[in-house]
Every structure is written in C-alpha cells, then in structure tokens.
Design a protein around this motif. Structure first.
Motif, PDB file in Angstrom:
ATOM      1  N   UNK A 244       0.845  -1.202   0.000  1.00 17.56           N
ATOM      2  CA  UNK A 244       0.000   0.000   0.000  1.00 17.56           C
ATOM      3  C   UNK A 244       0.878   1.249   0.000  1.00 17.56           C
ATOM      4  N   UNK A 245       1.902   1.271   0.855  1.00  8.31           N
ATOM      5  CA  UNK A 245       2.809   2.424   0.912  1.00  8.31           C
ATOM      6  C   UNK A 245       3.532   2.608  -0.413  1.00  8.31           C
ATOM      7  N   UNK A 246       3.957   1.525  -1.042  1.00 10.47           N
ATOM      8  CA  UNK A 246       4.649   1.615  -2.333  1.00 10.47           C
ATOM      9  C   UNK A 246       3.740   2.219  -3.405  1.00 10.47           C
ATOM     10  N   UNK A 247       2.493   1.810  -3.432  1.00  6.64           N
ATOM     11  CA  UNK A 247       1.541   2.339  -4.428  1.00  6.64           C
ATOM     12  C   UNK A 247       1.357   3.839  -4.239  1.00  6.64           C
ATOM     13  N   UNK A 248       1.104   4.272  -3.002  1.00  3.77           N
ATOM     14  CA  UNK A 248       0.883   5.696  -2.746  1.00  3.77           C
ATOM     15  C   UNK A 248       2.160   6.511  -2.927  1.00  3.77           C
ATOM     16  N   UNK A 249       3.319   5.889  -2.796  1.00  2.00           N
ATOM     17  CA  UNK A 249       4.594   6.597  -2.954  1.00  2.00           C
ATOM     18  C   UNK A 249       4.864   7.009  -4.395  1.00  2.00           C
ATOM     19  N   UNK A 250       4.046   6.544  -5.335  1.00  2.33           N
ATOM     20  CA  UNK A 250       4.212   6.983  -6.724  1.00  2.33           C
ATOM     21  C   UNK A 250       3.832   8.452  -6.903  1.00  2.33           C
ATOM     22  N   UNK A 251       3.021   8.982  -5.981  1.00  6.33           N
ATOM     23  CA  UNK A 251       2.559  10.361  -6.134  1.00  6.33           C
ATOM     24  C   UNK A 251       3.008  11.289  -5.007  1.00  6.33           C
ATOM     25  N   UNK A 252       3.604  10.752  -3.945  1.00  2.00           N
ATOM     26  CA  UNK A 252       4.020  11.574  -2.805  1.00  2.00           C
ATOM     27  C   UNK A 252       5.081  10.825  -2.000  1.00  2.00           C
ATOM     28  N   UNK A 253       5.745  11.545  -1.111  1.00  2.00           N
ATOM     29  CA  UNK A 253       6.664  10.889  -0.176  1.00  2.00           C
ATOM     30  C   UNK A 253       5.835  10.290   0.953  1.00  2.00           C
ATOM     31  N   UNK A 254       5.817   8.977   1.031  1.00  2.00           N
ATOM     32  CA  UNK A 254       4.940   8.258   1.958  1.00  2.00           C
ATOM     33  C   UNK A 254       5.777   7.418   2.908  1.00  2.00           C
ATOM     34  N   UNK A 255       5.332   7.378   4.156  1.00  2.00           N
ATOM     35  CA  UNK A 255       5.965   6.539   5.166  1.00  2.00           C
ATOM     36  C   UNK A 255       4.910   5.641   5.804  1.00  2.00           C
ATOM     37  N   UNK A 256       5.287   4.408   6.041  1.00  2.00           N
ATOM     38  CA  UNK A 256       4.442   3.437   6.750  1.00  2.00           C
ATOM     39  C   UNK A 256       4.839   3.463   8.205  1.00  2.00           C
ATOM     40  N   UNK A 257       3.865   3.642   9.089  1.00  2.00           N
ATOM     41  CA  UNK A 257       4.136   3.765  10.535  1.00  2.00           C
ATOM     42  C   UNK A 257       3.191   2.833  11.297  1.00  2.00           C
ATOM     43  N   UNK A 258       3.775   2.088  12.233  1.00  2.00           N
ATOM     44  CA  UNK A 258       2.969   1.279  13.164  1.00  2.00           C
ATOM     45  C   UNK A 258       2.931   2.020  14.500  1.00  2.00           C
ATOM     46  N   UNK A 259       1.758   2.553  14.858  1.00  2.00           N
ATOM     47  CA  UNK A 259       1.671   3.308  16.125  1.00  2.00           C
ATOM     48  C   UNK A 259       1.886   2.423  17.346  1.00  2.00           C
TER      49      UNK A 259
END
Length: 93
Positions: A78-93
């Motif tokens: 999911x993070x990889x897909x969204x990273x195509x359009x923005x700088x995205x980070x996956x975070x586990x709270x």
C-alpha cells in the motif's frame, strides 16, 4: 456506563486460554503518512492520510476522511503504491 456500551470482559486465566491464540492473530493497526519538503529538501509538514489494518494475508486501508478505501496484499505494498505520487511513510503506532 450506559445501556448501549458493552461490558469489557476481564477473563479468568482458563477463559483467556481459550481465546489467547486468536487474540494474538488480531489485525495490526498502521498509518500511511505523507511528508512535504521544501526546495532545500527540509521537512516542512507531515500528515496521516490513511489508516489501515494488517491481516495475515492482506491490508485494508481507509483514508482519514473516510471517502477512500483499498485492499492491498500488505501494508508495505500500500505504501509503495501511494509513494508513486508523494513521499509516503508506513508507521505502526
């Protein structure tokens, strides 16, 4: 507590043993965060744009405004897909 709120179960050890393994397999909460940077690449802003639940074989994602939803093979995907359009980070709270 009012009549519409469920009671919270405080199981005895023998009762907990019956459901312990299923509880350990519960979905894991994660966030997808977007970062903004200026021309010098300094971090200027960050926000959570989606929440997700990671199951053993998939990840379900919903945008913070509730209008966007998606299913992915993993939180990382999911993070990889969204990273195509923005700088995205996956975070586990």
């Amino acid at each position: 507590m009012n009549d519409t709120e469920p009671d919270i179960w405080a199981p005895e050890p023998a009762e907990y043993a019956l459901v312990r393994e299923e509880i350990r397999r519960a979905p894991r909460l994660f966030a997808l965060c977007e970062l903004d940077r200026d021309d010098e690449w300094e971090l200027t802003e960050g926000r959570v744009f989606a929440w997700g639940l990671a199951f053993g074989d998939r990840a379900e994602v919903v945008s913070t405004d509730g209008r966007g939803r998606g299913s992915f093979c993993s939180p990382t995907r999911a993070a990889e897909i969204f990273a195509h359009t923005a700088e995205v980070r996956l975070v586990y709270p």
